[in-house]
Write a protein that holds these residues in place. Sequence first.
Motif, short mmCIF file in Angstrom:
data_model
loop_
_atom_site.label_atom_id
_atom_site.label_comp_id
_atom_site.label_asym_id
_atom_site.label_seq_id
_atom_site.Cartn_x
_atom_site.Cartn_y
_atom_site.Cartn_z
N VAL A 1 -99.74 -24.21 82.43
CA VAL A 1 -98.94 -25.19 83.18
C VAL A 1 -97.57 -24.62 83.50
O VAL A 1 -97.13 -23.64 82.90
CB VAL A 1 -98.76 -26.51 82.39
N THR A 2 -96.93 -25.26 84.45
CA THR A 2 -95.54 -24.96 84.82
C THR A 2 -94.71 -26.20 84.53
O THR A 2 -95.15 -27.32 84.81
CB THR A 2 -95.43 -24.59 86.30
N GLY A 3 -93.53 -25.99 83.98
CA GLY A 3 -92.62 -27.11 83.74
C GLY A 3 -91.62 -27.23 84.87
O GLY A 3 -90.85 -26.30 85.12
N VAL A 4 -91.63 -28.37 85.55
CA VAL A 4 -90.69 -28.62 86.64
C VAL A 4 -89.52 -29.43 86.10
O VAL A 4 -89.69 -30.56 85.62
CB VAL A 4 -91.37 -29.39 87.79
N GLU A 5 -88.33 -28.86 86.16
CA GLU A 5 -87.14 -29.56 85.68
C GLU A 5 -86.74 -30.64 86.68
O GLU A 5 -86.95 -30.50 87.90
CB GLU A 5 -85.98 -28.57 85.51
N PHE A 6 -86.15 -31.73 86.17
CA PHE A 6 -85.63 -32.78 87.05
C PHE A 6 -84.36 -33.34 86.44
O PHE A 6 -84.23 -33.44 85.21
CB PHE A 6 -86.68 -33.87 87.28
N PRO A 7 -83.37 -33.71 87.26
CA PRO A 7 -82.04 -34.06 86.72
C PRO A 7 -82.02 -35.29 85.82
O PRO A 7 -81.20 -35.36 84.89
CB PRO A 7 -81.20 -34.29 87.98
N GLU A 8 -82.90 -36.25 86.07
CA GLU A 8 -82.87 -37.48 85.27
C GLU A 8 -83.26 -37.26 83.80
O GLU A 8 -83.02 -38.12 82.96
CB GLU A 8 -83.79 -38.52 85.89
N SER A 9 -83.83 -36.09 83.50
CA SER A 9 -84.19 -35.82 82.10
C SER A 9 -82.95 -35.79 81.20
O SER A 9 -83.05 -36.04 80.00
CB SER A 9 -84.95 -34.50 81.98
N ALA A 10 -81.81 -35.47 81.79
CA ALA A 10 -80.56 -35.45 81.00
C ALA A 10 -80.18 -36.84 80.50
O ALA A 10 -79.37 -36.97 79.58
CB ALA A 10 -79.43 -34.87 81.85
N ARG A 11 -80.76 -37.88 81.10
CA ARG A 11 -80.49 -39.25 80.68
C ARG A 11 -81.42 -39.68 79.54
O ARG A 11 -81.31 -40.80 79.03
CB ARG A 11 -80.67 -40.20 81.88
N ALA A 12 -82.34 -38.83 79.17
CA ALA A 12 -83.35 -39.21 78.18
C ALA A 12 -83.59 -38.08 77.19
O ALA A 12 -84.72 -37.71 76.91
CB ALA A 12 -84.66 -39.57 78.88
N VAL A 13 -82.51 -37.54 76.64
CA VAL A 13 -82.63 -36.47 75.65
C VAL A 13 -82.98 -37.09 74.30
O VAL A 13 -82.36 -38.06 73.86
CB VAL A 13 -81.32 -35.68 75.55
N ASN A 14 -83.97 -36.53 73.64
CA ASN A 14 -84.40 -37.05 72.34
C ASN A 14 -83.79 -36.26 71.20
O ASN A 14 -83.87 -35.03 71.17
CB ASN A 14 -85.93 -37.00 72.21
N ASP A 15 -83.19 -36.99 70.24
CA ASP A 15 -82.75 -36.38 68.99
C ASP A 15 -83.92 -36.40 68.00
O ASP A 15 -84.65 -37.39 67.91
CB ASP A 15 -81.58 -37.17 68.39
N TYR A 16 -84.08 -35.31 67.26
CA TYR A 16 -85.15 -35.19 66.27
C TYR A 16 -84.56 -35.29 64.86
O TYR A 16 -83.88 -34.37 64.40
CB TYR A 16 -85.86 -33.85 66.40
N PRO A 17 -84.82 -36.38 64.13
CA PRO A 17 -84.33 -36.50 62.75
C PRO A 17 -85.39 -36.08 61.74
O PRO A 17 -86.60 -36.12 62.01
CB PRO A 17 -84.02 -37.99 62.63
N ILE A 18 -84.92 -35.69 60.55
CA ILE A 18 -85.81 -35.30 59.47
C ILE A 18 -85.26 -35.84 58.16
O ILE A 18 -84.04 -35.98 58.00
CB ILE A 18 -85.94 -33.76 59.40
N LEU A 19 -86.15 -36.17 57.23
CA LEU A 19 -85.70 -36.58 55.90
C LEU A 19 -86.81 -36.37 54.86
O LEU A 19 -87.98 -36.25 55.20
CB LEU A 19 -85.22 -38.03 55.87
N ALA A 20 -86.38 -36.32 53.61
CA ALA A 20 -87.30 -36.33 52.48
C ALA A 20 -87.66 -37.79 52.20
O ALA A 20 -86.83 -38.69 52.37
CB ALA A 20 -86.65 -35.70 51.26
N LEU A 21 -88.88 -38.02 51.77
CA LEU A 21 -89.36 -39.38 51.55
C LEU A 21 -89.19 -39.80 50.09
O LEU A 21 -89.27 -38.98 49.17
CB LEU A 21 -90.83 -39.49 51.97
N LYS A 22 -88.97 -41.09 49.90
CA LYS A 22 -88.63 -41.63 48.57
C LYS A 22 -89.73 -41.36 47.55
O LYS A 22 -89.46 -40.98 46.41
CB LYS A 22 -88.36 -43.13 48.67
#
Length: 257
Positions: free
Chosen positions: A204-225
Amino acid sequence: MRTVVAVLVAALTVTGCGAGGDRASGGAADGRVTGAVTVFAAASLTESFTRIGKDFEAANPGSAVTLNFAGSSALANQINQGAPADVFASAAPANMTTVTEAGNADGAPSIFARNQLVIAVPQGNPRQVTGLADLTRPGVKVALCANQVPCGAAARTALDAAGVALTPVTLEQDVRGALAKVKLGEVDAALVYRTDARAAHADVTGVEFPESARAVNDYPILALKDAPNPTGARAFVAYVRSAPAQAVLAEAGFQAP
């Protein structure tokens, strides 16, 4: 004399139990991480965490990382229903919040990476897709992730930002499902993470588009209780935030937090 012997036996018994307890929780007597470490991670982390898991094992002889990849919402539900896991790495804070609010976190989550969407199209881009508006052309079939999945929520945010109303032909439960539809030729395009398109660059090819900057995902991580291996859980979280692991993530196309 019998009293002295009894005291010595009791002391040795306590010492032995302490050492056994360390090993059961993933800690060797010298402080090394040992034992199994079970990591529940978002599907978009498949390649990166597979490599990071092997690097962690190399840095911690005696440890063994087991990886469970799926959509973040599904993983959060599994954890809250009691599935045994040591670490949770989500593709969005919202799914992590369901775990922390259920009381299943050992400490606060930390952001270790960020990701953006691209439009995945077959090699050669036969439909000549250059932006989100092109996905609404007659006959163009599009796959999206389901709304409860981080890549689906991000897609809806980007589409709304572009003012594009789009009806997908399929809603997938994780980003790999959406990408697979493109690779198999079942759709003409899919909104997936930049890292996933890069990993599948042969197909596949990834086509960039400007609106993606409005939907950046942060990835969190943690240890479980209730981590079966709390020592290993905390060590793995720390390793993901270390320079070697961050270099692996950067190579895959993730952005620094």
